[in-house]
Write an enzyme that holds these catalytic residues in place. Sequence first.
Site, PDB file in Angstrom:
ATOM      1  CG  HIS A  37     -33.721  19.285 -20.541  1.00 23.17           C
ATOM      2  ND1 HIS A  37     -32.408  19.027 -20.623  1.00 23.17           N
ATOM      3  CD2 HIS A  37     -33.949  17.903 -20.969  1.00 23.17           C
ATOM      4  CE1 HIS A  37     -32.287  18.051 -21.350  1.00 23.17           C
ATOM      5  NE2 HIS A  37     -33.404  17.163 -21.593  1.00 23.17           N
ATOM      6  CD  GLU A 106     -31.260  14.104 -20.154  1.00 22.33           C
ATOM      7  OE1 GLU A 106     -31.733  14.529 -19.550  1.00 22.33           O
ATOM      8  OE2 GLU A 106     -31.422  13.339 -21.208  1.00 22.33           O
TER       9      GLU A 106
END
Length: 317
Positions: A37, A106
């Site tokens: 991430h 995302e």
Amino acid sequence: MKIGYFLSSEEWGPGEQLEQARMAEEAGFEALWISDHYHPWNDAQGNSPFVWSVIGGLSQVTSRAKVVTAVTCPTMRIHPAVMAQAAATSAVMLPGRFEFGVGSGEALNEHIFGDAWPSADVRLEMLEEAIEVIRLLWEGGTKDHEGKHYVVENARIYTLPDEPPPILVSGFGSKATRLAARAGDGYMNVSPNAELLGLFRSSGGGDKPAHGAYKVCYGQDEAECRKMAHRLWPNDALPGELGMILPTPAHFEQAAELVTEEMIAEVIPCGPDPEPHRETIRQYAEAGYDEVYVQQVGPNQKEFFDLYEKEILPEFR
């Protein structure tokens, strides 16, 4: 059923992750997932180290466990030609025990340059082309590619493993699952969804490996564990596509105001009882998954590893 540990890049810095990896291997876990991430899901989680630096460290503190990115988005934040190099180097440092897990990403992590966030169909199209670019560069030699989304010119990866690592593809919907079957060497999900796994296998996935994952919050005080899981991972109970489209941790915090402790306790086993852990593993096994990875939420890491070493792992070996 192969059982691995899920290293959380959202909760922990690199030093803690390396220590958890060492403890996981000593406890008998066979493999490691590690998240990739740019941001955590919320500020309470508080971390987000660069996964490729941590993977280098994992190669030095483990000797048996394989390492799987879960998952890297190789389409927007970093060009797939660079991802091909990063994964190749990781495979050299972890010979025979690195697998490249990829997904369509995302907005939370991939929108940081200010580009428009593409539709799901476009993101999947980009992912399939990125996988094509990565495999091309892993063939060795100087390569060129001119596609709809990516251009590669005179690129050569010099440091390559003896065999290219498997590429596993995450799929939480039917289109992504078919892509995984078509373009991947394996499948990844975070629920014991037998229907999607069946679609993967019938769409060309065959007997390729399927990975799953779940979270727990183990500790002696169930109420405290529920509070901990709710504070750190309320996003696990958010419905639909919110996880794909919300752009910042602050937005996830706003959405998570609708999530109660009871809702989190339904999706994350909390407290001292080991039976929900066993039952979750059984659900993945019954659904047909080959490997399952568990993440301990919060600080009781040593107690968690002791539990799994003594009471969980021996049952499923």
